[in-house]
Write a protein that holds these residues in place. Structure first.
Motif, PDB file in Angstrom:
ATOM      1  N   GLU B  58       0.813  -1.211   0.000  1.00  0.00           N
ATOM      2  CA  GLU B  58       0.000   0.000   0.000  1.00  0.00           C
ATOM      3  C   GLU B  58       0.843   1.256   0.000  1.00  0.00           C
ATOM      4  O   GLU B  58       0.329   2.356  -0.134  1.00  0.00           O
ATOM      5  CB  GLU B  58      -0.920  -0.003   1.220  1.00  0.00           C
ATOM      6  N   LYS B  59       2.141   1.099   0.182  1.00  0.00           N
ATOM      7  CA  LYS B  59       2.997   2.285   0.264  1.00  0.00           C
ATOM      8  C   LYS B  59       3.779   2.526  -1.010  1.00  0.00           C
ATOM      9  O   LYS B  59       4.139   3.645  -1.310  1.00  0.00           O
ATOM     10  CB  LYS B  59       4.013   2.106   1.384  1.00  0.00           C
ATOM     11  N   VAL B  60       4.108   1.484  -1.740  1.00  0.00           N
ATOM     12  CA  VAL B  60       4.963   1.656  -2.918  1.00  0.00           C
ATOM     13  C   VAL B  60       4.098   1.649  -4.156  1.00  0.00           C
ATOM     14  O   VAL B  60       2.952   1.230  -4.150  1.00  0.00           O
ATOM     15  CB  VAL B  60       6.020   0.547  -3.014  1.00  0.00           C
ATOM     16  N   THR B  61       4.689   2.135  -5.233  1.00  0.00           N
ATOM     17  CA  THR B  61       3.942   2.192  -6.488  1.00  0.00           C
ATOM     18  C   THR B  61       3.835   0.798  -7.088  1.00  0.00           C
ATOM     19  O   THR B  61       4.453  -0.149  -6.637  1.00  0.00           O
ATOM     20  CB  THR B  61       4.654   3.108  -7.481  1.00  0.00           C
ATOM     21  N   TYR B  62       3.042   0.732  -8.152  1.00  0.00           N
ATOM     22  CA  TYR B  62       2.831  -0.564  -8.791  1.00  0.00           C
ATOM     23  C   TYR B  62       4.119  -1.113  -9.380  1.00  0.00           C
ATOM     24  O   TYR B  62       4.425  -2.286  -9.257  1.00  0.00           O
ATOM     25  CB  TYR B  62       1.769  -0.442  -9.891  1.00  0.00           C
ATOM     26  N   HIS B  63       4.890  -0.229 -10.021  1.00  0.00           N
ATOM     27  CA  HIS B  63       6.170  -0.713 -10.550  1.00  0.00           C
ATOM     28  C   HIS B  63       7.095  -1.135  -9.436  1.00  0.00           C
ATOM     29  O   HIS B  63       7.849  -2.083  -9.544  1.00  0.00           O
ATOM     30  CB  HIS B  63       6.847   0.403 -11.354  1.00  0.00           C
ATOM     31  N   GLY B  64       7.050  -0.371  -8.335  1.00  0.00           N
ATOM     32  CA  GLY B  64       8.011  -0.605  -7.267  1.00  0.00           C
ATOM     33  C   GLY B  64       7.722  -1.825  -6.421  1.00  0.00           C
ATOM     34  O   GLY B  64       8.570  -2.239  -5.637  1.00  0.00           O
ATOM     35  N   PHE B  65       6.548  -2.398  -6.563  1.00  0.00           N
ATOM     36  CA  PHE B  65       6.228  -3.553  -5.734  1.00  0.00           C
ATOM     37  C   PHE B  65       6.820  -4.825  -6.305  1.00  0.00           C
ATOM     38  O   PHE B  65       6.831  -5.858  -5.637  1.00  0.00           O
ATOM     39  CB  PHE B  65       4.707  -3.678  -5.622  1.00  0.00           C
ATOM     40  N   MET B  66       7.311  -4.791  -7.538  1.00  0.00           N
ATOM     41  CA  MET B  66       7.772  -6.029  -8.181  1.00  0.00           C
ATOM     42  C   MET B  66       8.861  -6.755  -7.392  1.00  0.00           C
ATOM     43  O   MET B  66       8.794  -7.966  -7.236  1.00  0.00           O
ATOM     44  CB  MET B  66       8.234  -5.691  -9.596  1.00  0.00           C
ATOM     45  N   PRO B  67       9.884  -6.088  -6.857  1.00  0.00           N
ATOM     46  CA  PRO B  67      10.871  -6.865  -6.101  1.00  0.00           C
ATOM     47  C   PRO B  67      10.272  -7.535  -4.867  1.00  0.00           C
ATOM     48  O   PRO B  67      10.746  -8.581  -4.443  1.00  0.00           O
ATOM     49  CB  PRO B  67      11.914  -5.830  -5.684  1.00  0.00           C
ATOM     50  N   TYR B  68       9.231  -6.938  -4.295  1.00  0.00           N
ATOM     51  CA  TYR B  68       8.643  -7.566  -3.119  1.00  0.00           C
ATOM     52  C   TYR B  68       7.963  -8.875  -3.456  1.00  0.00           C
ATOM     53  O   TYR B  68       7.869  -9.768  -2.620  1.00  0.00           O
ATOM     54  CB  TYR B  68       7.642  -6.619  -2.475  1.00  0.00           C
ATOM     55  N   THR B  69       7.481  -8.972  -4.687  1.00  0.00           N
ATOM     56  CA  THR B  69       6.812 -10.214  -5.031  1.00  0.00           C
ATOM     57  C   THR B  69       7.783 -11.385  -5.098  1.00  0.00           C
ATOM     58  O   THR B  69       7.398 -12.523  -4.899  1.00  0.00           O
ATOM     59  CB  THR B  69       6.101 -10.102  -6.382  1.00  0.00           C
ATOM     60  N   ASP B  70       9.069 -11.102  -5.366  1.00  0.00           N
ATOM     61  CA  ASP B  70      10.055 -12.184  -5.321  1.00  0.00           C
ATOM     62  C   ASP B  70      10.091 -12.845  -3.974  1.00  0.00           C
ATOM     63  O   ASP B  70      10.252 -14.049  -3.839  1.00  0.00           O
ATOM     64  CB  ASP B  70      11.462 -11.614  -5.542  1.00  0.00           C
ATOM     65  N   ARG B  71       9.967 -12.006  -2.949  1.00  0.00           N
ATOM     66  CA  ARG B  71      10.173 -12.537  -1.604  1.00  0.00           C
ATOM     67  C   ARG B  71       8.968 -13.297  -1.103  1.00  0.00           C
ATOM     68  O   ARG B  71       9.033 -13.908  -0.042  1.00  0.00           O
ATOM     69  CB  ARG B  71      10.466 -11.394  -0.623  1.00  0.00           C
ATOM     70  N   VAL B  72       7.867 -13.249  -1.850  1.00  0.00           N
ATOM     71  CA  VAL B  72       6.701 -13.998  -1.406  1.00  0.00           C
ATOM     72  C   VAL B  72       7.004 -15.488  -1.447  1.00  0.00           C
ATOM     73  O   VAL B  72       6.636 -16.239  -0.565  1.00  0.00           O
ATOM     74  CB  VAL B  72       5.486 -13.673  -2.305  1.00  0.00           C
ATOM     75  N   ASP B  73       7.705 -15.909  -2.515  1.00  0.00           N
ATOM     76  CA  ASP B  73       8.047 -17.321  -2.609  1.00  0.00           C
ATOM     77  C   ASP B  73       9.420 -17.390  -3.210  1.00  0.00           C
ATOM     78  O   ASP B  73       9.582 -17.454  -4.414  1.00  0.00           O
ATOM     79  CB  ASP B  73       7.022 -18.035  -3.489  1.00  0.00           C
ATOM     80  N   TYR B  74      10.436 -17.295  -2.352  1.00  0.00           N
ATOM     81  CA  TYR B  74      11.755 -17.109  -2.949  1.00  0.00           C
ATOM     82  C   TYR B  74      12.316 -18.366  -3.572  1.00  0.00           C
ATOM     83  O   TYR B  74      13.376 -18.345  -4.147  1.00  0.00           O
ATOM     84  CB  TYR B  74      12.750 -16.539  -1.941  1.00  0.00           C
ATOM     85  N   VAL B  75      11.618 -19.484  -3.420  1.00  0.00           N
ATOM     86  CA  VAL B  75      12.139 -20.689  -4.043  1.00  0.00           C
ATOM     87  C   VAL B  75      11.804 -20.708  -5.529  1.00  0.00           C
ATOM     88  O   VAL B  75      12.586 -21.195  -6.334  1.00  0.00           O
ATOM     89  CB  VAL B  75      11.549 -21.919  -3.319  1.00  0.00           C
ATOM     90  N   SER B  76      10.623 -20.181  -5.869  1.00  0.00           N
ATOM     91  CA  SER B  76      10.325 -20.081  -7.303  1.00  0.00           C
ATOM     92  C   SER B  76       9.789 -18.680  -7.522  1.00  0.00           C
ATOM     93  O   SER B  76       8.602 -18.452  -7.633  1.00  0.00           O
ATOM     94  CB  SER B  76       9.315 -21.131  -7.730  1.00  0.00           C
ATOM     95  N   ALA B  77      10.705 -17.736  -7.597  1.00  0.00           N
ATOM     96  CA  ALA B  77      10.302 -16.338  -7.515  1.00  0.00           C
ATOM     97  C   ALA B  77       9.682 -15.803  -8.791  1.00  0.00           C
ATOM     98  O   ALA B  77       8.900 -14.862  -8.754  1.00  0.00           O
ATOM     99  CB  ALA B  77      11.515 -15.500  -7.134  1.00  0.00           C
ATOM    100  N   MET B  78      10.039 -16.395  -9.935  1.00  0.00           N
ATOM    101  CA  MET B  78       9.537 -15.835 -11.187  1.00  0.00           C
ATOM    102  C   MET B  78       8.030 -15.958 -11.290  1.00  0.00           C
ATOM    103  O   MET B  78       7.361 -15.111 -11.891  1.00  0.00           O
ATOM    104  CB  MET B  78      10.156 -16.571 -12.373  1.00  0.00           C
ATOM    105  N   THR B  79       7.472 -17.017 -10.723  1.00  0.00           N
ATOM    106  CA  THR B  79       6.032 -17.205 -10.841  1.00  0.00           C
ATOM    107  C   THR B  79       5.299 -16.113 -10.084  1.00  0.00           C
ATOM    108  O   THR B  79       4.251 -15.631 -10.531  1.00  0.00           O
ATOM    109  CB  THR B  79       5.635 -18.585 -10.314  1.00  0.00           C
ATOM    110  N   ALA B  80       5.839 -15.709  -8.964  1.00  0.00           N
ATOM    111  CA  ALA B  80       5.190 -14.625  -8.229  1.00  0.00           C
ATOM    112  C   ALA B  80       5.263 -13.320  -9.019  1.00  0.00           C
ATOM    113  O   ALA B  80       4.298 -12.553  -9.079  1.00  0.00           O
ATOM    114  CB  ALA B  80       5.849 -14.454  -6.867  1.00  0.00           C
TER     115      ALA B  80
END
Lengths: 166, 376, 426
Positions: B58-80
């Protein structure tokens, strides 16, 4: 499914339900006190057979909290989001964990992060946060506690470094 | 019950498989009430890896949230990455060029292989055989090297962008991928020979906690776990995204290979067959890669219209979906991540009844839980 | 003189009269005995256990397509020394609530059970530390001592996981002693004596006299029953549930650190070597001369030669570094490994083949050659146990018990009866 007639059955069975579409996703807005009946209807009715509860989420519009339940049916292929608007001061709704077992943990997460209490939930305790956390973080008016177990949550930088005298 | 183990009675003891444990996959905690060996009840305690990714969204822009999605599932990060990119593209109605779709598929399948290699490596390690873990990681190193060539990172890729992918394939990538696939076939044969028919492994794992179709659907189980229970549903086939309809692949389902349908051995075998399918998919993708741009035109400041959207992809653990609610601001109003491991771990309390402590470890490994997905 | 003092009746009747006169020679004899035992254990058994640690690490690395420890010293052989120093200099603490006395003595039971059993094993015709009439029973009794150690370790740690591990281990060891004993009963039946030297002497004369081939299929199966039960006795994979690392964080030795854990560790490797020695003595011909010994000796001599040559290739580099003034640690640790060429490997193999055949000719005259043969045969079995550890998953506790009580015990009974029938018929 953008066909209106698919959802006619549920619109007529329960009063004060409306239908809208968010980019080809059907959104059914219902009254919160009919949620248990609606969930049973959606699961058991032959026309819908919504057996897969994808997730339960909530959005905090500052005057109200909106609970969204995304349902999907493997058999009929229909997908819908059930939307309920709950009051901001005391968000409360009946649990649907007797209908879908998946709802159990999703509702715990909603209680944890938003403070929505689910009536008759078998185990409504915090899930992601520690048991003694205060507050519901995902609300827009959440204020972080200034101290947790005596450790301050703000960073106190030294404004002046101690001088070294040789 | 949550901070100190308590005395229950003279027959039962409360055992804490705590957050630090060599076998919990990530930081998970299980509180088991046992009578020494048989577990009567096990309660998972999650939240040790909660990083409030949804609040950060809710704090970062849409473009800026992309690196955070990696950390959701760092074992297979591309799918996130892929799921988030698709969600935002649907929100702002953006078209993605075909080559970008193919590159996204390539990244997805390579990540699926990497994630299944970890799952298939840690599973025998928890059951006792240590050697397959090292072999699987050796192959994963090769995939990591390939992905490093592609996007510069080995674990948190941040490869996809809203509207496409960030970098195109470098020169010489095709030969490297083909060479890797040849070595991978050899590895898979070795792995199968070492483990799949090993009597001890089969005895440990077959008939362990079978999950029936109805239970699985009721609990919201997805991915290889659901397919191992005999239920055929794969988002790549049913609701194809990103040009999956042009690829030719099978979706393996559990058939009770060495025991009951839906037991732990099925979950293992389904993952091995998915590895084979992913390898053939990567070959097809490399052969059929179209020309074009790898990046569509996305606006610098994304201000989507009011509304919400939910998009999901078939990640290695099932349906990984992003729910984004926006109110016209450059930041998202609410982001929710729906992961497959969340449903899997909520099942453990229900299915782990009257099993041994050693079986609990094998069960957790067979469900392929990763803690970051559960806690976000 | 001292032994006579205790057994001769004339002396026994006038015990208190003669005792003061005998004390000096008693004392000297005991001291000599202790020194001998110390030299034997620290000079022969403990180095073999230490070498097993290093070899296990290199072997497991080879199986897992990695290199293993090769940094300290030439090809990493000083790793054992470094590990030992590290373990001894670690902080010695005990968990809160642990029973201090039991906590401290528990590792010693395990070590004693492993080391003392070596007293009865015949390494050569001249060298048995204690030629007991009841050697086989002695071995079985000492494996029960290990159980006490493990239970004390688990109980005194004040840790639920340790208790689980130790109870599992106690159940496992006690159950597997039955097929072990029955399998050991078969050579006793055949040779008519429990003395290990005599059992070995029965197998004189070549491979066809080995006890494993004595009673057809029954003794072969008995050998495997013994081998499996012995692996379960020493808690090695696939039976290492008590120390299952991925479940119980090391089970009964979770709370042990430093040299206390080191004693458990050394006890495990010594036990491994012990059961291989027993298997070789009882089933595979002991130290006696036979053509089938040549491959084992050949492998041992080849590897020793190879290691020697490899170490020698490091020496010029080390001398150069010492001359140029590097510290001792740098000289020992920073080595560039040089691979030996294929011709030198083939040459090594040929030379060791000739040596082993040569030694075979003079087998019966030299106790040294007999010992070499014995140790190389048992070490081969140790390598097989290590191989099993790194390729097989582990059994669950109830499957382990099922295996023992439902499979191995009936099988071992069958072997005993079969051997008896075979002996009667032929």
């Amino acid at each position: 499914m953008t066909q209106d007639h698919v959802w006619n059955s549920i619109l007529t069975t329960f009063e004060k339900t409306t239908l809208s579409f968010e980019q080809d996703m059907a959104v059914i807005t219902i009254q919160p006190d009919t949620w248990l009946q609606v969930s049973r209807y959606l699961k058991e009715n032959q026309a819908y057979q919504m057996d897969y509860l994808k997730y339960i989420t909530a959005v905090d519009w500052r005057t109200e909290i909106e609970l969204l339940v995304h349902l999907f049916s493997y058999r009929t292929g229909y997908e819908c989001v059930v939307r309920m608007v709950l009051s901001h001061e005391k968000p409360e709704v009946m649990t649907c964990s007797s209908v879908w077992k998946a709802a159990n943990w999703h509702e715990r997460e909603m209680y944890d992060l938003f403070g929505i209490s689910f009536v008759d939930h078998p185990n409504l305790t915090r899930l992601l946060l520690p048991q003694d956390w205060e507050g519901h973080p995902l609300r827009k008016d959440y204020q972080e506690a200034t101290e947790v177990y005596g450790v301050s949550t703000t960073r106190n930088y030294l404004t002046k470094l101690p001088s070294i005298e040789n | 019950m949550y901070f100190e183990t308590q005395y229950i009675n003279d027959h039962q003891m409360e055992l804490n498989m705590g957050p630090q444990h060599p076998s919990t996959h990530g930081v998970l905690r299980f509180i088991a009430i046992t009578d020494g060996e048989l577990i009567q009840r096990v309660t998972p305690d999650v939240g040790y890896l909660h990083r409030s990714i949804e609040k950060i969204g809710e704090k970062v822009t849409y473009h800026g949230f992309m690196p955070y999605t990696d950390r959701v599932d760092y074992v297979s990060a591309m799918t996130a990455n892929h799921a988030y990119a698709r969600a935002v593209e649907k929100l702002i109605q953006l078209e993605v060029p075909k080559r970008a779709h193919y590159l996204r598929m390539l990244a997805d399948e390579l990540c699926r292989m990497a994630s299944h290699l970890i799952a298939l490596g840690t599973y025998p390690m928890d059951v006792g055989a240590v050697t397959p873990f090292v072999h699987a990681l050796r192959e994963r190193e090769k995939i990591n090297d390939l992905l490093e060539e592609l996007c510069g990172a080995r674990l948190t890729y941040n490869y996809m962008r809203i509207g496409g992918v960030s970098f195109d394939i470098p020169a010489g990538f095709d030969q490297k991928v083909l060479k890797f696939l040849q070595e991978f076939d050899v590895f898979l044969q070795e792995f199968d020979a070492l483990l799949s028919h090993n009597t001890i492994f089969v005895h440990r794992v077959a008939n362990l906690c079978p999950i029936s179709k109805e239970e699985a659907i009721d609990f919201g189980l997805v991915g290889p776990n659901l397919r191992a229970s005999g239920f055929y549903y794969d988002i790549r086939k049913e609701k194809p995204y990103a040009c999956y309809e042009e690829l030719n692949f099978n979706v393996p389902i559990g058939r009770g290979f060495k025991g009951v349908i839906g037991d732990a051995y099925d979950r293992y075998e389904v993952r091995i067959q998915e590895l084979k399918e992913s390898a053939s998919m990567v070959r097809q993708i490399m052969q059929a890669m179209p020309e074009g741009d790898c990046h569509g035109k996305a606006p610098k400041n994304i201000r989507p219209p009011k509304g919400f959207v939910y998009e999901s992809v078939e990640s290695s653990r099932g349906e990984l979906g992003f729910f984004i609610a926006s109110d016209g601001q450059p930041n998202a109003y609410r982001i929710k991540v729906r992961s497959g491991s969340f449903a899997a771990i909520s099942m453990i309390e229900h299915i782990a009844k009257n099993i041994y402590l050693a079986d609990l470890v094998a069960l957790i490994a067979s469900l392929d839980l990763v803690a970051p997905e559960i806690d976000r | 003189m001292p032994l006579q003092f205790f057994t001769d009746p004339t002396y026994r009747e006038n015990f208190f009269l003669y005792f003061p006169q005998v004390i000096p020679s008693l004392v000297i004899d005991f001291i000599a005995l202790f020194v001998l035992i110390a030299i034997f254990f620290s000079g022969m058994i403990a180095p073999i256990a230490g070498l097993s640690v290093y070899i296990e690490r290199r072997l497991s690395a080879k199986m897992q397509s990695r290199i293993g420890c090769n940094r300290l010293g030439p090809e990493g052989i000083l790793q054992i020394l470094a590990d030992g120093i590290k373990l001894i200099t670690k902080e010695d603490f005990m968990p809160k609530g642990a029973d201090p006395f039991l906590f401290k003595i528990a590792p010693f039971f395990v070590m004693v059970g492993a080391f003392v059993s070596f007293a009865v094993i015949p390494f050569s015709s001249l060298f048995v530390l204690a030629d007991l009439h009841v050697g086989v029973v002695f071995l079985l009794a000492l494996s029960s001592v290990v159980v006490i150690g493990i239970m004390l370790a688990g109980w005194s740690s004040n840790n639920k996981w340790s208790i689980l591990g130790s109870l599992r281990s106690a159940a496992q060891i006690v159950s597997y002693e039955i097929p072990l004993g029955l399998a050991l009963l078969i050579p006793v039946l055949i040779t008519g004596s429990m003395n290990l030297q005599e059992i070995g002497a029965f197998q004189k004369g070549g491979v066809n006299h080995w006890l494993i081939f004595f009673a057809g299929p029954f003794t072969i199966v008995a050998f495997f029953v013994y081998f499996i039960s012995a692996i379960a006795e020493v808690n090695r994979t696939p039976f290492d549930l008590p120390e299952a690392e991925s479940e119980l964080v090391s089970g009964f030795h979770t709370e042990y650190s430093g040299i206390r854990w080191g004693l458990f560790f050394i006890g495990e490797y010594t036990n491994m070597f012990l059961i291989s020695c027993i298997a070789v003595t009882i089933f595979l011909g002991g130290y006696h001369k036979s053509i089938a010994n040549i491959p084992f000796v050949w492998i041992t001599v080849y590897f020793s030669f190879f290691l020697l040559l490899h170490v020698l290739t490091f020496i010029p580099g080390m001398c150069k570094k010492m001359i140029s003034g590097d510290s001792f640690l740098d000289v020992m640790m920073k080595n560039e490994p040089k691979a030996l060429s294929r011709t030198s490997k083939m040459l090594c193999a040929l030379i060791s083949l000739f040596i082993s055949v040569f030694l075979h000719r003079y087998h019966d005259e030299s106790a040294l050659i007999q010992t070499l043969v014995f140790i190389s045969k048992s070490y081969f079995l140790v390598l097989i146990i290590m191989w099993l550890r790194w390729s097989l998953p582990r059994y669950r506790i109830d499957q382990l018990m099922d295996l023992c009580w439902k499979n191995l015990i009936p099988l071992s009974f069958l072997c005993v009866c079969g051997t008896m029938i075979w002996m009667v018929i032929t």
